[in-house]
Design a protein around this motif. Structure first.
Motif, PDB file in Angstrom:
ATOM      1  N   HIS A  27      -7.774  -3.621  -4.155  1.00 14.02           N
ATOM      2  CA  HIS A  27      -6.620  -4.086  -3.215  1.00 14.02           C
ATOM      3  C   HIS A  27      -7.377  -5.139  -2.359  1.00 14.02           C
ATOM      4  O   HIS A  27      -6.454  -5.798  -1.712  1.00 14.02           O
ATOM      5  CB  HIS A  27      -6.304  -2.685  -2.412  1.00 14.02           C
TER       6      HIS A  27
ATOM      7  N   ARG B  80      -7.559   1.172  -6.598  1.00 10.25           N
ATOM      8  CA  ARG B  80      -7.581   0.925  -5.027  1.00 10.25           C
ATOM      9  C   ARG B  80      -8.613  -0.061  -4.801  1.00 10.25           C
ATOM     10  O   ARG B  80      -8.688  -0.820  -3.646  1.00 10.25           O
ATOM     11  CB  ARG B  80      -7.818   2.217  -4.413  1.00 10.25           C
TER      12      ARG B  80
ATOM     13  N   ALA C  26      -2.312  -4.388  -2.910  1.00 12.44           N
ATOM     14  CA  ALA C  26      -2.114  -3.170  -3.544  1.00 12.44           C
ATOM     15  C   ALA C  26      -1.094  -3.099  -4.583  1.00 12.44           C
ATOM     16  O   ALA C  26      -0.777  -2.057  -5.300  1.00 12.44           O
ATOM     17  CB  ALA C  26      -1.560  -2.098  -2.461  1.00 12.44           C
TER      18      ALA C  26
ATOM     19  N   ALA D   3       0.853  -1.274   0.237  1.00 15.62           N
ATOM     20  CA  ALA D   3      -0.053   0.012   0.083  1.00 15.62           C
ATOM     21  C   ALA D   3       0.752   1.290  -0.097  1.00 15.62           C
ATOM     22  O   ALA D   3       0.558   2.341  -0.556  1.00 15.62           O
ATOM     23  CB  ALA D   3      -0.959   0.146   1.152  1.00 15.62           C
TER      24      ALA D   3
END
Length: 434
Positions: A176, A173, A168, A31
């Motif tokens: 993820h 996003r 990620a 991330a």
């Protein structure tokens, strides 16, 4: 029958999750990498090269890292037409047998897409399918990078190799929370990319062996397609041997893809290159020169005329490397046009030769492709295969396109999009004249 596509037989499988790594901790590391990448900052750690290259493509494309692009599913009739035309329907039973039970037990779904990245079939965990519906990950949508960012399906189509993507590493996003493992599948008749099979599920279910399983089942599916083609060739051979035995001189019978079922007066060969749109009459073929084609049920009777006739020799070759999903060499002459799909390695070699019309020695090609001028044995073996397929189009000493040919190189505008799967120094250096 060996399908000489030049693809690497030993898959390089790189799991998304390093051995012994805690998935949650690693998801947090990814991330941070992702946030730095999408904001244009230097990441705290470098992502895997295949992921980093994909992220760069997405940034250049301007894809929204929060949403991607809205999916636009196909109409039912068009989806059914794509399924029929995909060449994957015959492989579906093996894909389901090998993956569905695993998908249901491991909270995954199996997804099969065509060469354009369109989702053709989904199966597996009902709960995960409902979660996928929320992402728009449904039958008929495009799961290409340019629509949904870095993902195992779309990025495997670009990278031309199996791929697992975790958390990620996805560019968008909203993805993820997922992990995916995908493997490309190829047509054994001509080596073209048919599509990809994928297992997708919640990120918490990530496992390093998932990718190996998907690759194994994909190879079994390809073997089933290969066996079906062998059976077709055997039927063609049985039906045409009586006709071929009555043909004087040298001749052969080939299916519509150029695979040879039987020969007379010739050293047996596996395959010949036929024009894109075959029609009866005289034609120039790379391996044999001037020939005469006559239709037979399921293929063509090819009579060899002997020496090349100058009036039917090709005058133009076009090397098209614009699509990351497959490169094609198209040859044009007075007798017609034919195209030859290229393996990644052969695409690299012909690209270098098209950029260096004066030719390259074996040592120079070895340096271009491997960064090691001593690897001439590999270069000579690959060039020998290419010259058997392409005939007098290629010359040697030095290796080059024939001097009387007009050579056209069609490539994408951005140098980094040229053969994006390639690690050959000459390709990645971007030093060829444009």
């Amino acid at each position: 029958m060996a399908c000489d596509t030049g693809r690497v037989r030993q898959e390089h499988l790189e799991a998304a999750l390093p051995a012994g790594e805690d998935p949650r901790r690693y998801a947090r590391v990814l991330a941070r990498m992702h946030e730095a990448a999408v904001s244009g900052e230097a990441p705290p750690e470098a992502p895997r090269p295949v992921i980093g290259a994909s992220w760069q493509r997405m940034r250049r494309l301007g894809l929204d890292p929060d949403r991607g692009q809205e999916p636009a599913p196909l109409a039912v009739a068009e989806l059914e037409a794509r399924r029929r035309a995909s060449g994957l329907a015959d492989a579906l039973p093996i894909l389901r047998d090998g993956l569905i039970s695993v998908a249901e037990e491991a909270a995954h779904i199996m997804v099969v897409v065509d060469h354009d990245g369109r989702v053709l079939w989904r199966d597996g965990s009902t709960a995960v399918r409902r979660r996928a519906d929320g992402l728009g990950f449904t039958e008929g949508v495009s799961w290409n990078e340019d629509r949904v960012g870095t993902n195992a399906i779309g990025t495997a189509l670009v990278a031309r190799r199996p791929l697992q993507v975790y958390s990620a590493e996805h560019y968008v996003r909203t993805h993820h929370a997922w992990t995916c493992a995908a493997a490309p599948m190829h047509d054994p008749r001509d080596g073209r990319l048919l599509g990809v099979v994928d297992l997708s599920g919640p990120a918490a279910t990530v496992h390093a062996t998932t990718l190996a399983l998907v690759v194994t089942v994909a190879r079994l599916a390809e073997a089933q397609l290969r066996n079906a083609h062998l059976a077709e060739l055997e039927r063609l051979r049985a039906a045409t041997v009586p006709t071929l035995s009555k043909v004087p001189g040298r001749a052969l019978v080939a299916d519509r893809h150029g695979w040879v079922a039987a020969v007379s007066g010739l050293t047996p060969v596996d395959r010949i290159s036929l024009p894109n749109s075959c029609r009866p009459g005289e034609v120039w073929l790379p391996a044999f020169g001037t020939c005469r084609l006559e239709p037979v049920p399921g293929g063509w009777l090819v009579r060899l005329a002997g020496e090349d006739a100058e009036r039917t020799r090709p005058t133009r070759v076009t090397l098209d490397v614009r699509s990351p999903r497959g490169c094609v060499l198209t040859v044009t002459g007075s007798s017609g046009t034919w195209s030859h799909p290229l393996s990644p390695r052969h695409a690299e070699m012909l690209y270098v030769l098209a950029a260096h019309r004066e030719g390259r020695s074996a040592a120079q090609l070895a340096l271009d492709l491997f960064g090691d001028p001593a690897r001439t044995v590999t270069v000579r073996a690959e060039m020998s295969r290419l010259r058997r397929q392409l005939g007098s189009i290629l010359e040697r000493r030095p290796y080059r396109f024939a001097d009387d040919l007009d050579v056209v190189l069609e490539r994408p505008a951005e140098p980094e999009r040229i053969l994006p799967h390639s690690v050959a120094p000459a390709i990645r250096a971007g030093g060829h004249q444009r």
